[in-house]
Design an enzyme around this catalytic site. Structure first.
Site, PDB file in Angstrom:
ATOM      1  N   ARG A 165       0.812  -1.231   0.000  1.00  0.00           N
ATOM      2  CA  ARG A 165       0.000   0.000   0.000  1.00  0.00           C
ATOM      3  C   ARG A 165       0.843   1.277   0.000  1.00  0.00           C
ATOM      4  NH1 ARG A 165      -4.737  -2.440   3.743  1.00  0.00           N
ATOM      5  NH2 ARG A 165      -6.011  -3.208   2.037  1.00  0.00           N
ATOM      6  N   GLU A 196      -6.387  -2.139  -4.365  1.00  0.00           N
ATOM      7  CA  GLU A 196      -5.975  -2.685  -3.055  1.00  0.00           C
ATOM      8  C   GLU A 196      -6.879  -2.188  -1.954  1.00  0.00           C
ATOM      9  OE1 GLU A 196      -2.086  -3.379  -1.652  1.00  0.00           O
ATOM     10  OE2 GLU A 196      -1.374  -3.721  -3.698  1.00  0.00           O
ATOM     11  N   GLN A 207      -6.633  22.293 -14.042  1.00  0.00           N
ATOM     12  CA  GLN A 207      -7.225  23.628 -13.894  1.00  0.00           C
ATOM     13  C   GLN A 207      -6.222  24.721 -14.279  1.00  0.00           C
ATOM     14  OE1 GLN A 207     -10.358  23.799 -13.125  1.00  0.00           O
ATOM     15  NE2 GLN A 207     -10.574  26.005 -13.003  1.00  0.00           N
TER      16      GLN A 207
HETATM   17  C1  LIG Z   1      -7.000  -1.094 -12.662  1.00  0.00           C
HETATM   18  C2  LIG Z   1      -7.261  -2.102 -11.584  1.00  0.00           C
HETATM   19  C3  LIG Z   1      -6.314  -3.070 -11.313  1.00  0.00           C
HETATM   20  C4  LIG Z   1      -6.564  -4.035 -10.331  1.00  0.00           C
HETATM   21  N1  LIG Z   1      -5.625  -5.012 -10.108  1.00  0.00           N
HETATM   22  C5  LIG Z   1      -5.900  -6.001  -9.228  1.00  0.00           C
HETATM   23  C6  LIG Z   1      -4.994  -7.098  -9.049  1.00  0.00           C
HETATM   24  O1  LIG Z   1      -3.927  -7.151  -9.667  1.00  0.00           O
HETATM   25  N2  LIG Z   1      -5.336  -8.088  -8.189  1.00  0.00           N
HETATM   26  C7  LIG Z   1      -6.523  -8.067  -7.490  1.00  0.00           C
HETATM   27  O2  LIG Z   1      -6.786  -8.995  -6.719  1.00  0.00           O
HETATM   28  N3  LIG Z   1      -7.392  -7.034  -7.626  1.00  0.00           N
HETATM   29  C8  LIG Z   1      -7.113  -6.024  -8.488  1.00  0.00           C
HETATM   30  N4  LIG Z   1      -8.009  -4.992  -8.650  1.00  0.00           N
HETATM   31  C9  LIG Z   1      -9.233  -5.004  -7.866  1.00  0.00           C
HETATM   32  C10 LIG Z   1      -9.256  -3.929  -6.802  1.00  0.00           C
HETATM   33  O3  LIG Z   1      -8.394  -4.251  -5.755  1.00  0.00           O
HETATM   34  C11 LIG Z   1     -10.717  -3.732  -6.356  1.00  0.00           C
HETATM   35  O4  LIG Z   1     -11.427  -3.216  -7.466  1.00  0.00           O
HETATM   36  C12 LIG Z   1     -10.823  -2.802  -5.174  1.00  0.00           C
HETATM   37  O5  LIG Z   1     -10.289  -3.388  -4.024  1.00  0.00           O
HETATM   38  C13 LIG Z   1     -12.273  -2.401  -4.892  1.00  0.00           C
HETATM   39  O6  LIG Z   1     -13.075  -3.541  -4.811  1.00  0.00           O
HETATM   40  P1  LIG Z   1     -14.427  -3.606  -5.655  1.00  0.00           P
HETATM   41  O7  LIG Z   1     -14.111  -3.238  -7.069  1.00  0.00           O
HETATM   42  O8  LIG Z   1     -15.024  -4.943  -5.413  1.00  0.00           O
HETATM   43  O9  LIG Z   1     -15.321  -2.463  -5.063  1.00  0.00           O
HETATM   44  P2  LIG Z   1     -16.354  -2.579  -3.851  1.00  0.00           P
HETATM   45  O10 LIG Z   1     -15.703  -3.253  -2.677  1.00  0.00           O
HETATM   46  O11 LIG Z   1     -17.633  -3.139  -4.375  1.00  0.00           O
HETATM   47  O12 LIG Z   1     -16.565  -1.071  -3.464  1.00  0.00           O
HETATM   48  C14 LIG Z   1     -17.506  -0.211  -4.114  1.00  0.00           C
HETATM   49  C15 LIG Z   1     -17.630   1.062  -3.259  1.00  0.00           C
HETATM   50  O13 LIG Z   1     -18.194   0.734  -1.988  1.00  0.00           O
HETATM   51  C16 LIG Z   1     -17.335   1.158  -0.955  1.00  0.00           C
HETATM   52  N5  LIG Z   1     -17.429   0.194   0.141  1.00  0.00           N
HETATM   53  C17 LIG Z   1     -17.342  -1.164   0.085  1.00  0.00           C
HETATM   54  N6  LIG Z   1     -17.446  -1.707   1.303  1.00  0.00           N
HETATM   55  C18 LIG Z   1     -17.609  -0.674   2.165  1.00  0.00           C
HETATM   56  C19 LIG Z   1     -17.791  -0.570   3.580  1.00  0.00           C
HETATM   57  N7  LIG Z   1     -17.784  -1.642   4.367  1.00  0.00           N
HETATM   58  N8  LIG Z   1     -17.918   0.661   4.121  1.00  0.00           N
HETATM   59  C20 LIG Z   1     -17.891   1.775   3.334  1.00  0.00           C
HETATM   60  N9  LIG Z   1     -17.736   1.749   2.010  1.00  0.00           N
HETATM   61  C21 LIG Z   1     -17.604   0.553   1.417  1.00  0.00           C
HETATM   62  C22 LIG Z   1     -15.953   1.185  -1.575  1.00  0.00           C
HETATM   63  O14 LIG Z   1     -15.091   2.052  -0.873  1.00  0.00           O
HETATM   64  C23 LIG Z   1     -16.246   1.685  -2.972  1.00  0.00           C
HETATM   65  O15 LIG Z   1     -16.357   3.087  -2.949  1.00  0.00           O
HETATM   66  C24 LIG Z   1      -7.766  -4.001  -9.588  1.00  0.00           C
HETATM   67  C25 LIG Z   1      -8.720  -3.006  -9.862  1.00  0.00           C
HETATM   68  C26 LIG Z   1      -8.486  -2.065 -10.838  1.00  0.00           C
HETATM   69  C27 LIG Z   1      -9.527  -1.011 -11.093  1.00  0.00           C
END
Ligand SMILES: Cc1cc2nc3c(=O)[nH]c(=O)nc-3n(C[C@H](O)[C@H](O)[C@H](O)COP(=O)(O)OP(=O)(O)OC[C@H]3O[C@@H](n4cnc5c(N)ncnc54)[C@H](O)[C@@H]3O)c2cc1C
Length: 370
Positions: free
Chosen positions: A232, A353, A326
């Protein structure tokens, strides 16, 4: 020395390509060769396996320098480290020998496969299953948004071996490219980091030998958390690097662009914006390197500081890159200049992450646990 070397390579090899990498949205395989030769793809590997024996601080420095010129290239280095960390933390000497030697000698890519379509925040949300079968495991499930999905040679895959045991029921395995049953989803179309490939990784009756398990059964969740604690601050460094690139460009532009017969840098409104950008960025950088140094110093309870550094740096970087757009006015909104790319690239540092809302939750949990 590490910073000077990384800066030189980033400026010489990557900077001239950055705009094209973004516009083409293609993975820069030629950079894999060039950066691999210089050791940037085996930064964290011990010297005995052909690596550079880097720590989290040097990892941050390198990623920051590449991020200043090209977010996608910095993500190549970052994801390689992320993919190799579970092997570093959980692998035995013979696993390290096999995987690390191939990574360092042949510039093979690694990937970290944790997230699932239903989320990755709780061990119970891991639906990918690894069932014991003879001398190995049968893996079924799907990992979402994996960086280097379809490109990597080695995937560190987190799967449930005993789902009823929660965090202690998750194990981590290395699945190699070419294993029958290892499939990939489509390449995702992203708004930023367009030179990095993101794709789902799918397991359909994917058989792997027991030797591919890292650590003991049930150690996977701890390895995942420890990996993210180490990586991180590196995302924080990536955010700081991208934002520094945007600030540097905005300062040059402000000195050149004239309005009312004077450079716009002579207006106090612009000067104060630039001062705030630089101040916040320095604070974010200090936090990132403090977190990195505490992790390298093996201090206790570094998860909180690690989350704080990623959260703060990515929020600041989003603001700084938006302010850089901006300062460039209408030109900031045009693809002709690099700041819009930087603003698009940096957005994901607030998301991956675990999104920043979750980082704040991690911090609160640590503070409130009594
Ligand atoms: C370009 C890119 C590269 C990536 N690379 C990897 C990789 O190499 N390996 C891997 O394993 N993953 C990877 N990821 C996945 C990434 O780690 C996840 O997309 C990220 O952790 C968010 O999870 P999610 O997409 O399921 O969103 P969600 O968990 O569904 O979150 C959606 C929204 O809800 C909010 N939220 C969720 N739970 C809570 C809570 N309890 N309280 C308050 N707010 C909440 C979140 O903050 C967010 O704003 C990648 C993603 C991207 C976009």
């Amino acid at each position: 020395m590490i910073r000077a070397a990384a800066e030189k390579t980033a400026q010489r090899i990557v900077q001239p390509r950055a705009a094209k990498i973004d516009a083409a949205g293609e993975f820069p395989w030629d950079l894999v060769e060039a950066l691999g030769k210089q050791g940037y793809l085996s930064l964290l590997l011990p010297e005995s396996y052909g690596g550079t024996d880097g720590d989290v601080t040097s990892f941050c420095i390198v990623v920051e320098e590449f991020a200043k010129v090209c977010g996608s290239s910095s993500l190549l280095i970052l994801s390689q480290g992320l993919g190799t960390l579970p092997i570093l933390l959980g692998g035995n000497p013979s696993q390290k020998d096999v995987y690390f030697t191939e990574i360092s000698e042949k510039n093979r890519l690694a990937a970290f496969a944790l997230r699932e379509p239903e989320g990755e925040l709780e061990p119970s949300s891991i639906k990918t299953m690894a069932e014991k079968e003879g001398n190995g495991y049968l893996i079924n499930g799907r990992k979402g948004f994996v960086t280097h999905g379809g490109l990597a040679k080695f995937y560190s895959v987190f799967a449930a071996t005993q789902p009823e045991r929660g965090a202690e029921g998750i194990s981590v395995f290395v699945v190699e490219e070419g294993t029958p049953g290892l499939l990939f989803g489509k390449k995702e179309e992203k708004i930023g980091m367009r030179g990095s490939v993101t794709a789902d990784v799918i397991f359909e009756d994917c058989r792997i030998p027991q030797e591919n398990r890292l650590g003991d059964e049930g150690e996977g969740w701890k390895i995942a958390r420890d990996t993210m604690t180490m990586s991180r601050p590196v995302i924080g460094a990536q955010a700081v690097g991208i934002a520094q690139g945007a600030l540097d460009f905005a300062v040059r532009y402000a000195n050149e662009r004239t309005q009312f017969g004077k450079p716009i840098s002579s207006f106090q409104a612009i000067q104060f914006m630039i001062s705030d950008m630089a101040t916040h960025l320095e604070a974010a950088r200090a936090l990132v390197y403090k977190a990195a140094s505490e992790i390298d110093g093996k201090r206790k309870d570094t998860e909180k500081l690690s989350a704080i550094s990623k959260y703060f740096a990515s929020e600041i970087a989003m603001k700084v890159t938006t302010d850089a757009v901006q300062i460039l006015g209408g030109y900031g909104y045009m693809k002709e200049y690099p700041v819009e790319r930087m603003m698009r690239d940096v957005k994901v540092t607030q998301i991956y992450e675990e999104a920043n809302q979750i980082q704040r939750w991690v911090v609160a949990q640590e503070l409130l646990k009594g």
